[in-house]
Design a protein around this motif. Structure first.
Motif, mmCIF file in Angstrom:
data_model
loop_
_atom_site.group_PDB
_atom_site.id
_atom_site.type_symbol
_atom_site.label_atom_id
_atom_site.label_comp_id
_atom_site.label_asym_id
_atom_site.label_seq_id
_atom_site.Cartn_x
_atom_site.Cartn_y
_atom_site.Cartn_z
ATOM 1 N N SER A 164 -87.843 -36.033 -45.910
ATOM 2 C CA SER A 164 -89.152 -36.033 -46.536
ATOM 3 C C SER A 164 -88.954 -36.412 -47.988
ATOM 4 N N VAL A 165 -89.823 -37.258 -48.502
ATOM 5 C CA VAL A 165 -89.650 -37.776 -49.858
ATOM 6 C C VAL A 165 -90.956 -37.667 -50.629
ATOM 7 N N ALA A 166 -90.845 -37.739 -51.953
ATOM 8 C CA ALA A 166 -92.016 -37.743 -52.828
ATOM 9 C C ALA A 166 -92.223 -39.149 -53.366
ATOM 10 N N PHE A 167 -93.480 -39.542 -53.509
ATOM 11 C CA PHE A 167 -93.817 -40.882 -53.976
ATOM 12 C C PHE A 167 -93.182 -41.161 -55.336
ATOM 13 N N GLY A 168 -92.452 -42.248 -55.429
ATOM 14 C CA GLY A 168 -91.899 -42.710 -56.696
ATOM 15 C C GLY A 168 -90.654 -41.986 -57.171
ATOM 16 N N VAL A 169 -90.071 -41.111 -56.364
ATOM 17 C CA VAL A 169 -88.881 -40.375 -56.794
ATOM 18 C C VAL A 169 -87.653 -40.983 -56.130
ATOM 19 N N GLN A 170 -86.746 -41.513 -56.962
ATOM 20 C CA GLN A 170 -85.500 -42.078 -56.456
ATOM 21 C C GLN A 170 -84.450 -41.950 -57.544
ATOM 22 N N ASP A 171 -83.238 -41.537 -57.164
ATOM 23 C CA ASP A 171 -82.188 -41.392 -58.171
ATOM 24 C C ASP A 171 -81.384 -42.676 -58.305
ATOM 25 N N SER A 172 -80.397 -42.664 -59.198
ATOM 26 C CA SER A 172 -79.605 -43.865 -59.473
ATOM 27 C C SER A 172 -78.752 -44.295 -58.286
ATOM 28 N N ASN A 173 -78.590 -43.436 -57.290
ATOM 29 C CA ASN A 173 -77.840 -43.778 -56.083
ATOM 30 C C ASN A 173 -78.747 -44.312 -54.975
ATOM 31 N N GLY A 174 -80.017 -44.476 -55.285
ATOM 32 C CA GLY A 174 -80.953 -45.001 -54.296
ATOM 33 C C GLY A 174 -81.456 -43.961 -53.320
ATOM 34 N N ILE A 175 -81.227 -42.677 -53.615
ATOM 35 C CA ILE A 175 -81.686 -41.620 -52.729
ATOM 36 C C ILE A 175 -83.081 -41.202 -53.159
ATOM 37 N N GLY A 176 -84.009 -41.223 -52.238
ATOM 38 C CA GLY A 176 -85.401 -40.867 -52.521
ATOM 39 C C GLY A 176 -86.344 -41.861 -51.877
ATOM 40 N N THR A 177 -87.437 -42.114 -52.532
ATOM 41 C CA THR A 177 -88.477 -42.975 -51.979
ATOM 42 C C THR A 177 -88.003 -44.413 -51.853
ATOM 43 N N THR A 178 -88.191 -44.993 -50.685
ATOM 44 C CA THR A 178 -87.886 -46.406 -50.455
ATOM 45 C C THR A 178 -89.196 -47.169 -50.278
ATOM 46 N N ALA A 179 -89.113 -48.479 -50.286
ATOM 47 C CA ALA A 179 -90.320 -49.294 -50.065
ATOM 48 C C ALA A 179 -90.983 -48.951 -48.730
ATOM 49 N N PRO A 180 -90.230 -48.799 -47.628
ATOM 50 C CA PRO A 180 -90.895 -48.413 -46.377
ATOM 51 C C PRO A 180 -91.587 -47.046 -46.470
ATOM 52 N N HIS A 181 -90.975 -46.086 -47.206
ATOM 53 C CA HIS A 181 -91.640 -44.788 -47.394
ATOM 54 C C HIS A 181 -92.980 -44.974 -48.110
ATOM 55 N N ILE A 182 -92.977 -45.762 -49.171
ATOM 56 C CA ILE A 182 -94.203 -45.970 -49.946
ATOM 57 C C ILE A 182 -95.279 -46.620 -49.077
ATOM 58 N N ARG A 183 -94.894 -47.607 -48.258
ATOM 59 C CA ARG A 183 -95.884 -48.258 -47.384
ATOM 60 C C ARG A 183 -96.482 -47.258 -46.388
ATOM 61 N N GLN A 184 -95.659 -46.329 -45.885
ATOM 62 C CA GLN A 184 -96.186 -45.309 -44.975
ATOM 63 C C GLN A 184 -97.128 -44.353 -45.707
ATOM 64 N N MET A 185 -96.790 -43.990 -46.956
ATOM 65 C CA MET A 185 -97.665 -43.120 -47.742
ATOM 66 C C MET A 185 -99.012 -43.802 -47.994
ATOM 67 N N LEU A 186 -98.980 -45.099 -48.282
ATOM 68 C CA LEU A 186 -100.216 -45.841 -48.522
ATOM 69 C C LEU A 186 -101.077 -45.911 -47.272
ATOM 70 N N LYS A 187 -100.436 -45.919 -46.109
ATOM 71 C CA LYS A 187 -101.194 -45.940 -44.854
ATOM 72 C C LYS A 187 -102.030 -44.663 -44.716
ATOM 73 N N TYR A 188 -101.520 -43.539 -45.218
ATOM 74 C CA TYR A 188 -102.284 -42.294 -45.168
ATOM 75 C C TYR A 188 -103.351 -42.239 -46.262
ATOM 76 N N LYS A 189 -103.119 -42.978 -47.338
ATOM 77 C CA LYS A 189 -104.076 -43.003 -48.443
ATOM 78 C C LYS A 189 -105.311 -43.834 -48.092
ATOM 79 N N TRP A 190 -105.119 -44.943 -47.401
ATOM 80 C CA TRP A 190 -106.205 -45.866 -47.062
ATOM 81 C C TRP A 190 -106.543 -45.739 -45.586
ATOM 82 N N THR A 191 -107.830 -45.754 -45.254
ATOM 83 C CA THR A 191 -108.271 -45.638 -43.866
ATOM 84 C C THR A 191 -107.886 -46.873 -43.053
ATOM 85 N N ASN A 192 -108.021 -48.052 -43.655
ATOM 86 C CA ASN A 192 -107.678 -49.293 -42.954
ATOM 87 C C ASN A 192 -107.451 -50.397 -43.979
#
Length: 142
Positions: free
Chosen positions: A3-31
């Motif tokens: 489970s990740v938080a929007f926009g949180v990623q460390d210098s090792n690339g651990i955290g939110t990825t582009a696919p995570h953000i796209r999934q979060m946006l799917k819940y934000k927008w109805t269609n």
């Protein structure tokens, strides 16, 4: 699974990825669809002009959504309609993603021209694109 938080990623690339953000946006927008702007006008040239605006785009439900901002400008040039019947053009927007086989990560406009016919039909656009307007192109339009 993580489970990740929007926009949180460390210098090792651990955290939110582009696919995570796209999934979060799917819940934000109805269609998918136009949020604002993206008004299309015909020109005396063989291009359409699209005003600045934003759309919600998707490459499919499993990929989530993107928020695509377009600064305004012209579509690619379309062919003339020198025939004796009208045709329908569909003007569309798409959010490219190089990790999914696109050539770049840009928001792109396109036009798909239909076939001239006495009763023209709306042409199919690419599956990853969002139609923003349709235009009836009269017979003998150059």
């Amino acid at each position: 699974m993580s489970s990740v938080a929007f926009g949180v990623q460390d210098s090792n690339g651990i955290g939110t990825t582009a696919p995570h953000i796209r999934q979060m946006l799917k819940y934000k927008w109805t269609n998918q669809g136009i949020v604002g702007g993206l008004t299309v006008t015909g020109q005396t040239s063989l291009k359409y002009y699209v005003t600045a605006g934003m759309a919600i785009c998707t490459k499919g439900s499993s990929d989530g959504y993107t928020e695509a901002f377009f600064e305004g400008g012209y579509t690619p040039e379309v062919g003339s309609n020198s025939g004796s019947n009208p045709r329908i053009d569909v003007i569309w927007i798409a959010a490219h993603d190089i990790t999914q086989g696109d050539s770049d990560n840009l928001v792109t406009l396109g036009v798909t021209s239909g076939n001239a016919a006495a009763t023209p039909s709306v042409p199919e656009i690419p599956s990853y694109a969002l139609a923003i307007a349709q235009a009836m192109v009269p017979a003998s339009s150059t």
